[in-house]
Design an enzyme around this catalytic site. Structure first.
Site, PDB file in Angstrom:
ATOM      1  N   SER A 291     -67.321  32.020  92.327  1.00  0.00           N
ATOM      2  CA  SER A 291     -66.347  33.104  92.333  1.00  0.00           C
ATOM      3  C   SER A 291     -66.657  34.147  93.403  1.00  0.00           C
ATOM      4  O   SER A 291     -67.818  34.502  93.613  1.00  0.00           O
ATOM      5  CB  SER A 291     -66.345  33.771  90.956  1.00  0.00           C
ATOM      6  N   ALA A 292     -65.598  34.654  94.015  1.00  0.00           N
ATOM      7  CA  ALA A 292     -65.757  35.798  94.912  1.00  0.00           C
ATOM      8  C   ALA A 292     -65.609  37.094  94.121  1.00  0.00           C
ATOM      9  O   ALA A 292     -65.545  38.183  94.681  1.00  0.00           O
ATOM     10  CB  ALA A 292     -64.722  35.731  96.028  1.00  0.00           C
TER      11      ALA A 292
ATOM     12  N   ASP B  73     -57.531  28.677  92.726  1.00  0.00           N
ATOM     13  CA  ASP B  73     -56.179  29.228  92.859  1.00  0.00           C
ATOM     14  C   ASP B  73     -55.906  29.741  94.269  1.00  0.00           C
ATOM     15  O   ASP B  73     -54.749  29.866  94.662  1.00  0.00           O
ATOM     16  CB  ASP B  73     -55.919  30.367  91.856  1.00  0.00           C
TER      17      ASP B  73
ATOM     18  N   ASP C 109     -63.287  27.957  90.399  1.00  0.00           N
ATOM     19  CA  ASP C 109     -63.142  29.366  90.726  1.00  0.00           C
ATOM     20  C   ASP C 109     -63.013  30.131  89.392  1.00  0.00           C
ATOM     21  O   ASP C 109     -62.790  29.509  88.339  1.00  0.00           O
ATOM     22  CB  ASP C 109     -61.866  29.501  91.570  1.00  0.00           C
TER      23      ASP C 109
ATOM     24  N   LYS D  49     -66.169  30.250 100.908  1.00  0.00           N
ATOM     25  CA  LYS D  49     -66.892  29.548  99.839  1.00  0.00           C
ATOM     26  C   LYS D  49     -67.483  28.212 100.309  1.00  0.00           C
ATOM     27  O   LYS D  49     -68.274  27.609  99.598  1.00  0.00           O
ATOM     28  CB  LYS D  49     -65.973  29.312  98.639  1.00  0.00           C
TER      29      LYS D  49
ATOM     30  N   GLU E 209     -54.442  38.281 101.719  1.00  0.00           N
ATOM     31  CA  GLU E 209     -55.131  37.143 101.091  1.00  0.00           C
ATOM     32  C   GLU E 209     -54.159  35.990 100.811  1.00  0.00           C
ATOM     33  O   GLU E 209     -54.486  34.827 101.035  1.00  0.00           O
ATOM     34  CB  GLU E 209     -55.805  37.593  99.776  1.00  0.00           C
TER      35      GLU E 209
ATOM     36  N   ASP F 245     -61.582  34.019  88.905  1.00  0.00           N
ATOM     37  CA  ASP F 245     -60.403  34.893  88.781  1.00  0.00           C
ATOM     38  C   ASP F 245     -59.117  34.120  89.040  1.00  0.00           C
ATOM     39  O   ASP F 245     -58.954  33.480  90.088  1.00  0.00           O
ATOM     40  CB  ASP F 245     -60.489  36.042  89.795  1.00  0.00           C
TER      41      ASP F 245
HETATM   42  O1  C5P Z   1     -63.079  34.316  91.249  1.00  0.00           O
HETATM   43  P1  C5P Z   1     -62.325  34.514  92.541  1.00  0.00           P
HETATM   44  O2  C5P Z   1     -63.028  33.893  93.726  1.00  0.00           O
HETATM   45  O3  C5P Z   1     -60.901  34.130  92.440  1.00  0.00           O
HETATM   46  O4  C5P Z   1     -62.354  36.108  92.748  1.00  0.00           O
HETATM   47  C1  C5P Z   1     -61.788  36.719  93.847  1.00  0.00           C
HETATM   48  C2  C5P Z   1     -60.454  37.390  93.614  1.00  0.00           C
HETATM   49  O5  C5P Z   1     -60.648  38.771  93.360  1.00  0.00           O
HETATM   50  C3  C5P Z   1     -59.605  37.303  94.861  1.00  0.00           C
HETATM   51  O6  C5P Z   1     -58.648  36.289  94.767  1.00  0.00           O
HETATM   52  C4  C5P Z   1     -58.976  38.700  95.020  1.00  0.00           C
HETATM   53  O7  C5P Z   1     -57.569  38.677  94.864  1.00  0.00           O
HETATM   54  C5  C5P Z   1     -59.607  39.527  93.928  1.00  0.00           C
HETATM   55  N1  C5P Z   1     -60.173  40.799  94.437  1.00  0.00           N
HETATM   56  C6  C5P Z   1     -59.881  41.967  93.756  1.00  0.00           C
HETATM   57  N2  C5P Z   1     -60.412  43.164  94.202  1.00  0.00           N
HETATM   58  C7  C5P Z   1     -61.230  43.193  95.272  1.00  0.00           C
HETATM   59  C8  C5P Z   1     -61.552  42.003  95.951  1.00  0.00           C
HETATM   60  C9  C5P Z   1     -61.008  40.811  95.494  1.00  0.00           C
HETATM   61  O8  C5P Z   1     -59.137  41.954  92.767  1.00  0.00           O
HETATM   62  N3  C5P Z   1     -61.734  44.345  95.662  1.00  0.00           N
HETATM   63 MG    MG Z   2     -59.323  32.993  92.136  1.00  0.00          MG
END
Ligand code: C5P
Ligand code: MG
Length: 314
Positions: free
Chosen positions: A176-177, A250, A61, A225, A108, A63
């Protein structure tokens, strides 16, 4: 009698494995490292080590896994909210993005809510945030500068992590999301975007003038995912004959990141537990093989990679 003797022998072998594993990867003895089933973990490490670097791939992942959750007591930005410290979005947009985060982040990380309850809310969070960003008419050419001026930080030990993977030819899929273009800029900024790295994330789409007009579908959020994505063909071709996976995440949804990869046999799952540690510990310990509490480093993954790569003399 025969049964008892063989049980004793099995127990002795396992305890020997435990001792060996802890000696060979001493970082696993650190405070903040929680292992639900030490025998299982040491067996997995032993399997990964026997296979060597040529049978390994890493899926991580981004973030709050490759990037830091906090630095000097301050929360670090995700790829979505990294633009808050730039002049690419208006104060009004920042305010709305923060309001979305305050509403949806607790959802979340809530371990009591079911996935059925969470998923529609996650889709709402991501979609609303992407709509807000599109309204800002962000120019592609300004992203690199916004990233270099941001507070985004990679976890300590990142240089060793990326250089070990490159030296050993181990492919890395960053799943990554977050925003793919921002992940890419952060890696470029640190000279880490090498030929063994692939990124699967929410990429922006731009019009002919280079202005943000949307995001590539299907949307990736924290809890989808494991299915429904056309995985990076570059990573598939680099990793199709690598049955062992070191997985880093994470969020509780990150454990499914290797589900769609073909030919995977064993996955060693390492989970960073960054926030609300006490409340979420039971869920993390039952989901991940190794849980790292309030650890802003890549020391444990690096130690496991060192153990595997040393064994193959690479
Ligand atoms: O890389 P990763 O999959 O962790 O990225 C997703 C993270 O981005 C989520 O854990 C979420 O807390 C964060 N997020 C954010 N703002 C958004 C959507 C998701 O900070 N609008
Ligand atoms: Mg993350």
């Amino acid at each position: 009698m025969v049964f008892q003797t063989s049980c004793l022998r099995v127990r002795k072998v396992f305890s020997l494995w435990n001792q060996l594993g802890k000696q060979q990867v001493p970082e696993l003895n650190r405070a903040g490292v929680i292992i639900r089933d030490a025998t299982h973990v040491h067996q997995l490490i032993h399997t990964l080590q026997s296979g060597g670097a040529n049978t390994l791939q890493v899926v991580s992942d981004f973030d709050m896994t490759l990037s830091k959750f906090s630095h000097n007591g301050q929360r670090c930005p995700t790829t979505h909210n990294l633009l808050h410290s730039s002049c690419l979005i208006t104060e009004e947009c920042k305010h709305k993005m923060r309001a979305l985060q305050e509403r949806f982040y607790p959802v979340e990380i809530d371990t009591a809510m079911s996935l059925e309850e969470k998923i529609p809310l996650m889709v709402e969070w991501w979609s609303d945030a992407h709509d807000l960003l599109v309204q800002q008419e962000i120019q592609r050419k300004l992203l690199a500068n916004a990233v270099s001026q941001s507070e985004a930080k990679l976890r300590d030990g990142y240089a060793l992590f990326f250089s070990t993977l490159e030296r050993c030819g181990v492919p890395l899929l960053i799943f990554s999301a977050g925003v793919g273009d921002i992940v890419e800029e952060i890696l470029k900024h640190h000279h880490l975007l090498t030929h063994t790295v692939s990124i699967q994330a929410n990429y922006m789409t731009f019009n002919k003038e280079g202005v943000l007009e949307g995001f590539v579908e299907p949307l990736i959020h924290s809890f989808n995912k494991g299915a429904g994505h056309c995985l990076s063909p570059a990573h598939i071709s680099r990793s199709h004959d690598r049955p062992y996976v070191l997985l880093l995440g994470d969020s509780l949804g990150d454990v499914s990141m290797a589900n769609q990869l073909p030919g995977v046999q064993k996955v060693l799952k390492i989970g960073y537990l960054n926030d609300q540690v006490e409340a979420r510990r039971p869920a993390y310990v039952s989901t991940y093989d190794i849980v790292l509490e309030r650890d802003e480093t890549l020391d444990v993954p690096n130690a496991i990679l060192r153990h595997i790569s040393m064994a193959t003399h690479l």
